[in-house]
Design an enzyme around this catalytic site. Structure first.
Site, PDB file in Angstrom:
ATOM      1  N   SER A  11       0.838  -1.198   0.000  1.00 47.95           N
ATOM      2  CA  SER A  11       0.000   0.000   0.000  1.00 47.95           C
ATOM      3  C   SER A  11       0.873   1.249   0.000  1.00 47.95           C
ATOM      4  CB  SER A  11      -0.898   0.005   1.241  1.00 47.95           C
ATOM      5  OG  SER A  11      -1.462   1.288   1.398  1.00 47.95           O
ATOM      6  N   HIS A  36      -1.385  -1.194  -4.195  1.00 45.23           N
ATOM      7  CA  HIS A  36      -2.642  -0.829  -3.517  1.00 45.23           C
ATOM      8  C   HIS A  36      -2.674   0.682  -3.278  1.00 45.23           C
ATOM      9  CE1 HIS A  36      -6.143  -1.858  -0.980  1.00 45.23           C
ATOM     10  NE2 HIS A  36      -5.707  -0.931  -0.127  1.00 45.23           N
ATOM     11  N   ASP A  38      -4.894   3.787  -1.715  1.00 45.79           N
ATOM     12  CA  ASP A  38      -5.984   4.124  -0.790  1.00 45.79           C
ATOM     13  C   ASP A  38      -6.489   5.538  -1.030  1.00 45.79           C
ATOM     14  OD1 ASP A  38      -6.182   1.760   0.913  1.00 45.79           O
ATOM     15  OD2 ASP A  38      -4.149   2.268   1.553  1.00 45.79           O
ATOM     16  N   MET A  40      -9.155   8.316   0.236  1.00 52.83           N
ATOM     17  CA  MET A  40     -10.009   8.675   1.384  1.00 52.83           C
ATOM     18  C   MET A  40     -10.541  10.088   1.215  1.00 52.83           C
ATOM     19  SD  MET A  40      -7.706   7.199   4.505  1.00 52.83           S
ATOM     20  CE  MET A  40      -6.745   5.669   4.335  1.00 52.83           C
ATOM     21  N   HIS A  69      -8.577   1.278  -3.715  1.00 57.87           N
ATOM     22  CA  HIS A  69      -9.496   1.053  -2.598  1.00 57.87           C
ATOM     23  C   HIS A  69     -10.152   2.384  -2.240  1.00 57.87           C
ATOM     24  CE1 HIS A  69      -9.679   0.023   2.037  1.00 57.87           C
ATOM     25  NE2 HIS A  69     -10.877   0.214   1.524  1.00 57.87           N
ATOM     26  N   MET A  71     -12.307   4.682  -0.107  1.00 51.57           N
ATOM     27  CA  MET A  71     -12.950   4.915   1.196  1.00 51.57           C
ATOM     28  C   MET A  71     -13.636   6.259   1.100  1.00 51.57           C
ATOM     29  SD  MET A  71      -9.784   3.408   3.368  1.00 51.57           S
ATOM     30  CE  MET A  71      -8.780   3.397   1.892  1.00 51.57           C
ATOM     31  N   MET A 140     -11.528  -5.802   5.715  1.00 47.76           N
ATOM     32  CA  MET A 140     -10.683  -4.876   6.481  1.00 47.76           C
ATOM     33  C   MET A 140     -10.322  -5.523   7.808  1.00 47.76           C
ATOM     34  SD  MET A 140     -10.152  -2.277   4.582  1.00 47.76           S
ATOM     35  CE  MET A 140      -9.086  -1.497   5.806  1.00 47.76           C
ATOM     36  N   GLY A 145      -8.834   4.102   7.452  1.00 43.05           N
ATOM     37  CA  GLY A 145      -8.555   5.515   7.697  1.00 43.05           C
ATOM     38  C   GLY A 145      -7.072   5.810   7.848  1.00 43.05           C
ATOM     39  N   GLY A 147      -2.825   4.023   8.022  1.00 44.20           N
ATOM     40  CA  GLY A 147      -1.890   2.911   7.972  1.00 44.20           C
ATOM     41  C   GLY A 147      -1.323   2.659   9.358  1.00 44.20           C
ATOM     42  N   ASP A 178      -6.834  -6.453   4.300  1.00 43.36           N
ATOM     43  CA  ASP A 178      -6.200  -5.128   4.297  1.00 43.36           C
ATOM     44  C   ASP A 178      -6.159  -4.547   5.711  1.00 43.36           C
ATOM     45  OD1 ASP A 178      -5.257  -2.613   3.697  1.00 43.36           O
ATOM     46  OD2 ASP A 178      -7.043  -1.967   2.589  1.00 43.36           O
ATOM     47  N   GLY A 200       1.145  -2.184   4.154  1.00 38.04           N
ATOM     48  CA  GLY A 200       1.692  -0.834   4.030  1.00 38.04           C
ATOM     49  C   GLY A 200       2.871  -0.633   4.949  1.00 38.04           C
TER      50      GLY A 200
HETATM   51  C1  DX5 Z   1      -6.281   1.566   5.792  1.00 40.04           C
HETATM   52  C2  DX5 Z   1      -5.901   1.282   4.369  1.00 40.04           C
HETATM   53  C3  DX5 Z   1      -4.852   0.244   4.212  1.00 40.04           C
HETATM   54  C4  DX5 Z   1      -3.531   0.638   4.777  1.00 40.04           C
HETATM   55  C5  DX5 Z   1      -2.819  -0.609   5.170  1.00 40.04           C
HETATM   56  O1  DX5 Z   1      -7.394   2.373   5.821  1.00 40.04           O
HETATM   57  O2  DX5 Z   1      -7.023   0.821   3.637  1.00 40.04           O
HETATM   58  O3  DX5 Z   1      -4.687  -0.147   2.856  1.00 40.04           O
HETATM   59  O4  DX5 Z   1      -2.727   1.371   3.885  1.00 40.04           O
HETATM   60  O5  DX5 Z   1      -1.688  -0.217   5.837  1.00 40.04           O
HETATM   61  P1  DX5 Z   1      -1.047  -1.078   7.007  1.00 40.04           P
HETATM   62  O6  DX5 Z   1      -0.536  -2.334   6.374  1.00 40.04           O
HETATM   63  O7  DX5 Z   1       0.010  -0.161   7.493  1.00 40.04           O
HETATM   64  O8  DX5 Z   1      -2.109  -1.355   8.023  1.00 40.04           O
HETATM   65 ZN    ZN Z   2      -6.625  -0.138   1.619  1.00 39.51          ZN
END
Ligand code: DX5
Ligand code: ZN
Length: 219
Positions: A11, A36, A38, A40, A69, A71, A140, A145, A147, A178, A200
């Site tokens: 990610s 990946h 993200d 938001m 992805h 959000m 999830m 929201g 990492g 994820d 990530g």
């Molecule tokens: C969280 C994201 C994830 C995030 C994962 O809202 O959707 O994709 O980047 O990161 P890690 O692996 O650090 O939890």
């Molecule tokens: Zn994600």
């Protein structure tokens, strides 16, 4: 043992955004399968990340398919725009989609793989009437929201339940997990039936991210 159905999707949320090109070249040179991304909006989740101009530039230099992805609320508003920006997979949250069936088919009609994402509190049983239509189900394993959050252990049960649902319905959907994925839970997730692991913080905070990705890929 590693099979072709074990995919790794780093990610970029945890990448160094000042050195994004360097980090994407690193992913290009690694055994990662997807990148990946993200997105938001500050409404569906508290945080705001990146949008179309950045994704378009990422697409230009990424050798890996973009696993986007969303959000965001009302994700159906932006399907064509994400296709245009370079998304290969487009995943929307079930909690943000009033007309999920229509949205999933619009994503496929636009020429992308269609994914549905479940928050930690959302039951896998809600997928019974849509599982035949989706290419990817993303579970999830943290509240979306940010990492670098702690993995929620109940995720293992959800992966098992989803695997069962996929088998019963003869669906070809892939299972993605994820959030909070690292070497302490990755093998168990694959054993329970996960096909794709997003990572990530674990990848980008490691000393040698290429090696870290190879380690996950070898499980
Ligand atoms: C969280 C994201 C994830 C995030 C994962 O809202 O959707 O994709 O980047 O990161 P890690 O692996 O650090 O939890
Ligand atoms: Zn994600």
């Amino acid at each position: 043992m590693a099979t072709s159905k074990h995919l790794i999707a780093p990610s970029i949320l945890s990448a160094d955004f000042v050195n994004l090109e360097r980090d994407i070249q690193m992913i290009n040179s690694s055994k990662a399968d997807w990148l990946h991304v993200d997105v938001m909006d500050g409404l569906f989740v508290p945080n705001i990340t990146i949008g179309f101009p950045v994704i378009k530039r990422i697409k230009k230099i990424s050798a890996k398919p973009l696993d986007v992805h969303l959000m965001i609320v009302q994700p159906e508003r932006y399907i064509d725009a994400f296709k245009e920006a370079g998304a290969d997979n487009l995943s929307v949250h079930i909690e943000a989609s009033v007309h999920l069936h229509r949205t999933i088919h619009a994503i496929k009609d636009a020429g992308m793989k269609a994914g549905v994402v479940l928050n930690p509190h959302t039951s896998v049983n809600l997928l019974e009437d849509i599982i035949a239509d989706v290419d990817i189900v993303c579970i999830m394993s943290v509240n979306p929201g940010y990492g670098g959050q702690k993995f929620i252990e109940h995720t293992f049960n959800k992966v098992l339940q989803l695997k069962k649902l996929i088998e019963i319905t003869n669906s070809s959907a892939l299972i993605e997990v994820d959030g909070g994925v690292d070497i302490s839970n990755a093998a168990k997730l694959f054993d329970h039936g996960a096909n794709i692991l997003v990572a990530g913080n674990y990848v980008f905070s490691s000393k040698d991210p290429v090696e870290t990705i190879a380690g996950l890929k070898s499980l």
